[in-house]
Design an enzyme around this catalytic site. Structure first.
Site, PDB file in Angstrom:
ATOM      1  N   VAL A 225      27.945  70.960 -28.501  1.00  0.00           N
ATOM      2  CA  VAL A 225      29.333  70.789 -28.931  1.00  0.00           C
ATOM      3  C   VAL A 225      29.487  71.213 -30.390  1.00  0.00           C
ATOM      4  O   VAL A 225      30.518  70.941 -31.007  1.00  0.00           O
ATOM      5  CB  VAL A 225      29.807  69.324 -28.758  1.00  0.00           C
ATOM      6  N   ARG A 227      28.364  74.675 -32.444  1.00  0.00           N
ATOM      7  CA  ARG A 227      28.854  76.054 -32.475  1.00  0.00           C
ATOM      8  C   ARG A 227      28.001  76.870 -31.515  1.00  0.00           C
ATOM      9  O   ARG A 227      26.800  76.638 -31.370  1.00  0.00           O
ATOM     10  CB  ARG A 227      28.764  76.642 -33.891  1.00  0.00           C
ATOM     11  N   ASP A 251      30.157  73.544 -24.554  1.00  0.00           N
ATOM     12  CA  ASP A 251      31.579  73.531 -24.919  1.00  0.00           C
ATOM     13  C   ASP A 251      31.904  74.625 -25.918  1.00  0.00           C
ATOM     14  O   ASP A 251      33.068  74.877 -26.207  1.00  0.00           O
ATOM     15  CB  ASP A 251      31.948  72.160 -25.508  1.00  0.00           C
ATOM     16  N   GLU A 256      34.107  83.531 -27.713  1.00  0.00           N
ATOM     17  CA  GLU A 256      35.126  82.709 -27.068  1.00  0.00           C
ATOM     18  C   GLU A 256      36.459  83.462 -27.030  1.00  0.00           C
ATOM     19  O   GLU A 256      36.845  84.074 -28.026  1.00  0.00           O
ATOM     20  CB  GLU A 256      35.291  81.382 -27.822  1.00  0.00           C
ATOM     21  N   HIS A 275      35.789  74.803 -25.307  1.00  0.00           N
ATOM     22  CA  HIS A 275      35.878  74.337 -26.697  1.00  0.00           C
ATOM     23  C   HIS A 275      36.941  73.239 -26.835  1.00  0.00           C
ATOM     24  O   HIS A 275      37.890  73.354 -27.616  1.00  0.00           O
ATOM     25  CB  HIS A 275      36.203  75.505 -27.636  1.00  0.00           C
ATOM     26  N   SER A 277      35.977  69.623 -26.667  1.00  0.00           N
ATOM     27  CA  SER A 277      35.335  68.314 -26.724  1.00  0.00           C
ATOM     28  C   SER A 277      36.012  67.337 -27.683  1.00  0.00           C
ATOM     29  O   SER A 277      35.939  66.127 -27.494  1.00  0.00           O
ATOM     30  CB  SER A 277      33.857  68.464 -27.102  1.00  0.00           C
TER      31      SER A 277
END
Length: 331
Positions: A225, A227, A251, A256, A275, A277
């Site tokens: 969670v 990077r 996550d 991305e 992404h 969380s």
């Protein structure tokens, strides 16, 4: 929570956003911009709020900053803002530390329990109306290594401890209840769960590579969670395919949104989330409130909170700093 002038100086504030923008920040000296219009808005800007924390536009627009004194990002991580020109300037950089700690800890704990209890398998069987009895794993008594001893890592460690896990917390330096990062290789062989909640810096980039993964036991699972670039993604995919890891919950990713052709989407034992969380209902209001509280300090000439140590890339405990004077420049 609106931005309004007071008896003192009312700074020019530029807010970089995408389709999503703050709802309560407005005023005569507030400029709302996107990536495409940031450069034109930076001259005269004293405060820059990077609401779109996924943007990389600040780096390219930086030469236009001629009055900038303070940059704030609506995220805990600041890696998209730690480019040389900003780091070498006297501009103060702050982050949104404190907003995401407990939500992210809850998310990690939920993932750990869901994976241990094979929730994915239950939902899969249910979708096929298949009654398939099986046994699940205990969470209590298992060992988790949490990398990142900031507020997010500490909140995660506390919550995993609360459900009965033995937690080894790893940080940049050793301290009370914290192992130094140099001790990580010795901890990995007994890590049944490896949770990455560290900031992305030059020292943490690619920290989970093939060599580190080989130290983990085959029953281990990875939860990231922090990077995406903390993990060498190709090495992780290879380990999952070869069965060296039991699974992963991710996550964050190197790129991305995660491309549709990424093998991570279809690998058994892998949970992919976008992404999210730390994004609970009401998180935007909390981000605005944090920024406005710091803006009040800025207007009053008081030290700002959540100041990033630009030599380290994250906030150190109790870090405060006063912004440069109005005659200062971002250059």
């Amino acid at each position: 929570m609106p931005v309004s002038a007071d008896q003192g100086h009312d700074p020019v504030i530029t807010i970089l956003h995408s389709d999503d923008r703050p709802k309560h920040l407005d005023g005569p000296n507030v400029r709302f911009v996107t990536d495409e219009t940031l450069t034109a808005a930076l001259p005269g800007t004293e405060v820059l709020l990077v609401w779109d924390f996924t943007s990389t536009a600040v780096r390219d627009a930086w030469p236009a900053a001629d009055a900038l004194r303070w940059v704030h990002t609506a995220s805990a991580g600041v890696d998209r803002l730690t480019f040389p020109a900003l780091l070498d300037s006297d501009v103060v950089l702050t982050n949104s530390r404190g907003v995401f700690d407990v939500p992210m800890a809850e998310y990690v704990t939920g993932l750990v329990i869901a994976m241990a209890k094979d929730l994915a398998g239950t939902l899969d069987a249910q979708s096929r109306r298949e009654w398939r009895h099986r046994e699940s794993e205990r969470v209590g008594g298992r060992t988790a290594v949490v990398v990142g001893s900031g507020p997010i890592g500490r909140a995660t460690a506390a919550m995993l401890t609360a459900v009965g896990m033995t937690v080894e917390l790893v940080g940049r330096r050793a301290g009370e209840g914290v192992h130094a990062i140099s001790a990580l290789p010795g901890l990995l062989p007994r890590a049944e769960w490896l949770v990455l909640a560290a900031p992305l810096t030059e020292s943490t980039r690619g920290m989970l590579d093939a060599a580190a993964i080989r130290l983990l036991p085959p029953r281990a699972r990875v939860v990231n969670v922090g990077r995406g670039a903390l993990v060498v993604q190709d090495d992780l995919v290879a380990a999952l395919r070869e069965g060296h890891l039991a699974g992963a919950a991710l996550d964050v990713f190197e790129r991305e949104p995660l491309p549709a052709d990424s093998p991570l989407w279809g690998l058994p034992g892998v949970i992919v989330s976008p992404h999210m969380s730390g994004d609970i209902l009401g998180w935007r209001d909390e981000l605005e409130a944090l920024f406005v509280a710091n803006l009040d300090r800025f207007r009053a000439g008081e030290p700002l909170e959540n100041v990033v140590d630009k030599t380290l890339g994250f906030v150190t405990s109790g870090e405060l700093a006063s912004p440069p004077t109005r005659t200062g420049s971002a250059r």
